[in-house]
Scaffold this motif. Structure first.
Motif, PDB file in Angstrom:
ATOM      1  N   ASN A 150       3.121  -0.412  -9.367  1.00 26.82           N
ATOM      2  CA  ASN A 150       4.360  -0.346  -8.580  1.00 26.82           C
ATOM      3  C   ASN A 150       4.237   0.536  -7.335  1.00 26.82           C
ATOM      4  OD1 ASN A 150       5.843  -2.065 -10.325  1.00 26.82           O
ATOM      5  ND2 ASN A 150       6.083  -0.342 -11.750  1.00 26.82           N
ATOM      6  N   LYS A 151       3.041   0.559  -6.755  1.00 26.22           N
ATOM      7  CA  LYS A 151       2.820   1.324  -5.527  1.00 26.22           C
ATOM      8  C   LYS A 151       2.069   0.450  -4.533  1.00 26.22           C
ATOM      9  CE  LYS A 151       1.071   5.694  -3.699  1.00 26.22           C
ATOM     10  NZ  LYS A 151       0.370   6.967  -3.998  1.00 26.22           N
ATOM     11  N   CYS A 152       2.747   0.159  -3.409  1.00 28.52           N
ATOM     12  CA  CYS A 152       2.170  -0.717  -2.394  1.00 28.52           C
ATOM     13  C   CYS A 152       1.654   0.085  -1.197  1.00 28.52           C
ATOM     14  CB  CYS A 152       3.211  -1.715  -1.888  1.00 28.52           C
ATOM     15  SG  CYS A 152       3.750  -2.929  -3.118  1.00 28.52           S
ATOM     16  N   ARG A 153       0.607  -0.439  -0.596  1.00 30.51           N
ATOM     17  CA  ARG A 153       0.155   0.087   0.692  1.00 30.51           C
ATOM     18  C   ARG A 153       0.291  -1.057   1.703  1.00 30.51           C
ATOM     19  NH1 ARG A 153      -5.693   2.344   0.577  1.00 30.51           N
ATOM     20  NH2 ARG A 153      -6.203   0.114   0.355  1.00 30.51           N
ATOM     21  N   CYS A 154       1.057  -0.810   2.763  1.00 25.97           N
ATOM     22  CA  CYS A 154       1.352  -1.870   3.737  1.00 25.97           C
ATOM     23  C   CYS A 154       0.122  -2.235   4.556  1.00 25.97           C
ATOM     24  CB  CYS A 154       2.474  -1.433   4.677  1.00 25.97           C
ATOM     25  SG  CYS A 154       4.077  -1.228   3.853  1.00 25.97           S
ATOM     26  N   SER A 155       0.040  -3.495   4.913  1.00 27.03           N
ATOM     27  CA  SER A 155      -1.026  -3.973   5.788  1.00 27.03           C
ATOM     28  C   SER A 155      -0.826  -3.414   7.192  1.00 27.03           C
ATOM     29  CB  SER A 155      -1.024  -5.505   5.851  1.00 27.03           C
ATOM     30  OG  SER A 155      -1.156  -6.053   4.550  1.00 27.03           O
ATOM     31  N   GLN A 156      -1.874  -3.498   8.014  1.00 23.96           N
ATOM     32  CA  GLN A 156      -1.783  -3.006   9.387  1.00 23.96           C
ATOM     33  C   GLN A 156      -0.698  -3.789  10.141  1.00 23.96           C
ATOM     34  OE1 GLN A 156      -5.489  -3.087  11.492  1.00 23.96           O
ATOM     35  NE2 GLN A 156      -4.655  -2.133  13.335  1.00 23.96           N
ATOM     36  N   GLY A 157       0.145  -3.044  10.866  1.00 23.84           N
ATOM     37  CA  GLY A 157       1.236  -3.668  11.608  1.00 23.84           C
ATOM     38  C   GLY A 157       2.523  -3.745  10.816  1.00 23.84           C
TER      39      GLY A 157
ATOM     40  N   LYS B 259       4.519  -7.832  -0.875  1.00 25.87           N
ATOM     41  CA  LYS B 259       4.511  -8.738   0.273  1.00 25.87           C
ATOM     42  C   LYS B 259       4.104  -7.950   1.518  1.00 25.87           C
ATOM     43  CE  LYS B 259       7.468 -12.007   2.759  1.00 25.87           C
ATOM     44  NZ  LYS B 259       8.847 -12.530   2.912  1.00 25.87           N
ATOM     45  N   ASN B 260       3.174  -8.507   2.263  1.00 32.90           N
ATOM     46  CA  ASN B 260       2.671  -7.858   3.482  1.00 32.90           C
ATOM     47  C   ASN B 260       1.965  -6.533   3.193  1.00 32.90           C
ATOM     48  OD1 ASN B 260       3.882  -9.924   5.091  1.00 32.90           O
ATOM     49  ND2 ASN B 260       5.836  -8.830   4.995  1.00 32.90           N
ATOM     50  N   GLY B 261       1.373  -6.428   2.003  1.00 35.08           N
ATOM     51  CA  GLY B 261       0.653  -5.200   1.669  1.00 35.08           C
ATOM     52  C   GLY B 261      -0.253  -5.414   0.457  1.00 35.08           C
ATOM     53  N   GLU B 262      -0.770  -4.308  -0.069  1.00 34.38           N
ATOM     54  CA  GLU B 262      -1.716  -4.350  -1.191  1.00 34.38           C
ATOM     55  C   GLU B 262      -1.227  -3.398  -2.282  1.00 34.38           C
ATOM     56  OE1 GLU B 262      -6.378  -3.096  -2.065  1.00 34.38           O
ATOM     57  OE2 GLU B 262      -5.474  -2.719  -0.095  1.00 34.38           O
ATOM     58  N   CYS B 263      -1.295  -3.861  -3.542  1.00 34.49           N
ATOM     59  CA  CYS B 263      -0.897  -3.030  -4.684  1.00 34.49           C
ATOM     60  C   CYS B 263      -2.073  -2.110  -5.018  1.00 34.49           C
ATOM     61  CB  CYS B 263      -0.541  -3.922  -5.870  1.00 34.49           C
ATOM     62  SG  CYS B 263       0.173  -3.037  -7.280  1.00 34.49           S
ATOM     63  N   ILE B 264      -1.899  -0.804  -4.826  1.00 30.66           N
ATOM     64  CA  ILE B 264      -3.007   0.144  -5.026  1.00 30.66           C
ATOM     65  C   ILE B 264      -2.852   0.961  -6.307  1.00 30.66           C
ATOM     66  CG2 ILE B 264      -3.547   0.300  -2.568  1.00 30.66           C
ATOM     67  CD1 ILE B 264      -1.912   2.911  -2.514  1.00 30.66           C
ATOM     68  N   ALA B 265      -1.675   0.878  -6.937  1.00 30.29           N
ATOM     69  CA  ALA B 265      -1.397   1.549  -8.211  1.00 30.29           C
ATOM     70  C   ALA B 265      -0.168   0.872  -8.791  1.00 30.29           C
ATOM     71  CB  ALA B 265      -1.167   3.039  -8.009  1.00 30.29           C
TER      72      ALA B 265
END
Length: 223
Positions: free
Chosen positions: A39-46, A31-37
């Protein structure tokens, strides 16, 4: 991996998209991010990760008395409102004249003022302003018929001056002992002998007319 002509099988923790691409899977979803691996999220800007690895919005003000609901967007707690961007100030329905609102429906009075009614800051006059009213700290406004003395007391006014007495109410004299009040609000001396052939100049003291002299009984006898 390729398991047949134009047929792929995704690795564990990946899943196919509608375009047959294998993308990583994050559980729970990012939520509010992107799954890059997996079970590993990268948060959206802000947004940034909290202690639980969740992407939370960031508000640089910290949102005191409120909560951050989106990047740089605060939502105030009940009893608070935004008077400046992302600053939640307490609300006092009285407006706190002569004071400031320090918490919901809670005023703090300025110096020289006190609360005599809930959230109403009234000026304080140490004299109490008898025969008048306190209009500012240590400042009395006198009622009609009274004037302010040097000690911030409203004294009654007697236009006659109340010689040989004192002014006890507007245009009302109280005479000293040995004096009585005339119709003109003047304290005249009293002489029990009535000072025939003279005049009463002080209590029981006659001043004789010309051609008369004072005898022991405070009477004016002809010379």
């Amino acid at each position: 991996m390729c398991i047949g002509p134009n047929m792929c099988k995704c690795n564990i923790n990946y899943e196919k998209t509608s375009t047959d691409d294998c993308v990583p899977v994050c559980k729970p979803a990012c939520k509010n991010g992107e799954c890059i691996a997996p079970n590993k999220c990268r948060c959206s800007q802000g947004y940034c990760k909290n202690a639980h690895g969740e992407c939370e919005p960031v508000c640089s003000s910290g949102c005191p008395n409120g909560r951050c609901v989106a990047p740089e967007t605060c939502e105030c707690n009940e009893g608070y409102s935004q008077n400046a961007p992302n600053i939640c100030d307490p609300v006092c329905s009285s407006g706190c004249p002569n004071g400031r609102c320090v918490a919901p429906e809670t005023c703090e009075c300025n110096e020289g003022y006190s609360q005599n009614a809930p959230n109403i800051c009234d000026p304080v006059c140490s004299s109490g302003c008898p025969n008048g009213r306190c209009v500012a700290p240590e400042t009395c406004h006198c009622n009609k018929g009274y004037s302010l003395s040097a000690t911030n007391i409203c004294d009654p006014v007697c236009s006659s001056g109340c010689l040989n007495g004192r002014c006890v109410a507007p245009e009302t004299c109280d005479c000293n002992k040995g004096y009585s009040l005339s119709a003109l609000n003047i304290c005249d001396p009293v002489c029990s002998s009535r000072c025939l052939n003279g005049r009463c100049v002080a209590p029981e003291t006659c001043d004789c007319n010309k051609g008369f002299s004072l005898i022991a009984t405070n009477m004016c006898d002809p010379i």
